[in-house]
Design a protein around this motif. Structure first.
Motif, PDB file in Angstrom:
ATOM      1  N   GLU A 172       0.840  -1.201   0.000  1.00  0.00           N
ATOM      2  CA  GLU A 172       0.000   0.000   0.000  1.00  0.00           C
ATOM      3  C   GLU A 172       0.877   1.255   0.000  1.00  0.00           C
ATOM      4  O   GLU A 172       0.593   2.219  -0.716  1.00  0.00           O
ATOM      5  CB  GLU A 172      -0.899  -0.005   1.239  1.00  0.00           C
ATOM      6  N   SER A 176       0.557   4.241  -2.637  1.00  0.00           N
ATOM      7  CA  SER A 176      -0.040   5.497  -2.163  1.00  0.00           C
ATOM      8  C   SER A 176       1.002   6.541  -1.770  1.00  0.00           C
ATOM      9  O   SER A 176       0.893   7.717  -2.142  1.00  0.00           O
ATOM     10  CB  SER A 176      -0.980   5.224  -0.977  1.00  0.00           C
ATOM     11  N   GLU A 179       2.763   8.682  -4.435  1.00  0.00           N
ATOM     12  CA  GLU A 179       2.040   9.780  -5.073  1.00  0.00           C
ATOM     13  C   GLU A 179       2.605  11.123  -4.634  1.00  0.00           C
ATOM     14  O   GLU A 179       2.407  12.145  -5.288  1.00  0.00           O
ATOM     15  CB  GLU A 179       0.542   9.716  -4.726  1.00  0.00           C
TER      16      GLU A 179
END
Length: 338
Positions: A172, A176, A179
């Protein structure tokens, strides 16, 4: 034994996928991979003594980071921290601002330290209280590092790098956290690993995405291109160099050779000097081509104002796209290579 600079940091080897649990000694532990400057911070074993900051290549750079030297007064004696130098610009990390800090000399040093203060994310410790811990398993080094942070109430500019042993959470993070500009991927350590100076004994995984660029030049020849110089049009209609590809695979060479067209007079890169890597002084011989072909490329997240710092991997031609369909060059100037 008391360690003194230069000390070679432990390095990482690149992988495209998560390794099996048995790839490293002990259980795998995951940390974010930061897009900054690797450095070691040395505090003196006894007072008085200087605080030293060593770059990955062994150069002492503390004169360029007086703010960190001043903040190191709160660190215990005889400590060596391994981590990443970073500079924030608003809510994002700025590699460009960090480069300015690292290259500063004389009067600008103090001004830049005030305007763009440095931060240090710590992910390992090599020495505590003057006792080196290179042969200590990583899990024990991490526990001792956490104790140092808690005991001395360390805070900004010192940050303890987040870490997890949960592979699902790590995946994850990979999707994420990357970004956010300044976080490239993951570093993987083994809980029972010793600190192996200079060895590529860790594993790094960069997040990679596919995107499109315009082929503006090649190395090699039109019939046997070796790599691509890639561009994007800015909002003023100027073709800006944004990336260079890795070495082309043979199957791609033959396909591109049938598609490339020699540049006509008036090519936007006429007279532009390219170099072997962005920021290098070594000239690169290129052959300009008509900027009419769109390439799909695989890139990582390390960008400076719309320019990729690491080589892109060529995937295929996008024969369904015209140059005008490619996303516009973001912001900022042409890279040092063009």
């Amino acid at each position: 034994m008391v360690l003194q600079p230069p000390v070679e940091p432990m390095l990482a080897q690149a992988r495209d996928q998560m390794p099996p649990p048995s790839a490293l000694p002990g259980e795998p532990l995951f940390q974010p991979k930061w897009d900054g400057f690797r450095a070691l911070v040395f505090t003196p074993c006894s007072a008085p003594g200087p605080v030293l900051i060593q770059s990955r290549r062994g150069t002492l750079i503390q004169a360029r980071f007086p703010d960190l030297v001043h903040a190191a007064a709160e660190l215990p004696k005889g400590l060596i921290l391994d981590g990443e130098l970073l500079v924030w610009a608003g809510e994002h990390l700025s590699f460009e601002a960090l480069q300015r800090r690292a290259a500063s000399h004389g009067r600008p040093v103090a001004r830049l330290a005030e305007q763009t203060p440095a931060h240090f994310v710590v992910f390992d410790v090599l020495q505590i209280d003057g006792h080196e811990s290179l042969r200590t398993p990583y899990a024990q080094r991490r526990a001792r590092l956490e104790t140092v942070f808690a005991k001395h109430h360390l805070a900004d500019p010192w940050t303890l790098c987040p870490e997890t042993g949960d592979v699902i959470l790590a995946r994850e993070w990979l999707m994420s956290w990357t970004e956010v500009p300044g976080i490239e991927g993951l570093i993987i350590r083994g809980s029972q690993q010793r600190y192996l100076s200079g060895a590529r004994a860790l594993i790094k995984i960069r997040r990679r995405d596919t995107t499109e660029c315009i082929i503006g030049a090649v190395t090699g020849t039109l019939r046997r291109p070796q790599s691509l110089v890639l561009g994007r049009y800015d909002r003023g209609g100027i073709l800006r160099a944004v990336a260079r590809s890795t070495q082309l695979q043979p199957r791609h060479v033959w396909h591109l050779a049938d598609q490339l067209t020699a540049a006509k007079r008036g090519h936007p890169w006429e007279g532009v000097r390219f170099t072997t890597t962005w920021g290098s002084r070594t000239p690169l011989e290129v052959v300009l081509v008509e900027p009419e072909l769109v390439a799909e490329v695989d890139v990582d997240t390390a960008q400076d104002r719309g320019v990729w710092r690491h080589p892109a991997r060529y995937v295929r031609l996008r024969e369904d796209m015209a140059p005008g369909d490619v996303v516009a060059f973001g912001q900022g100037a042409v890279p040092a290579a063009g």
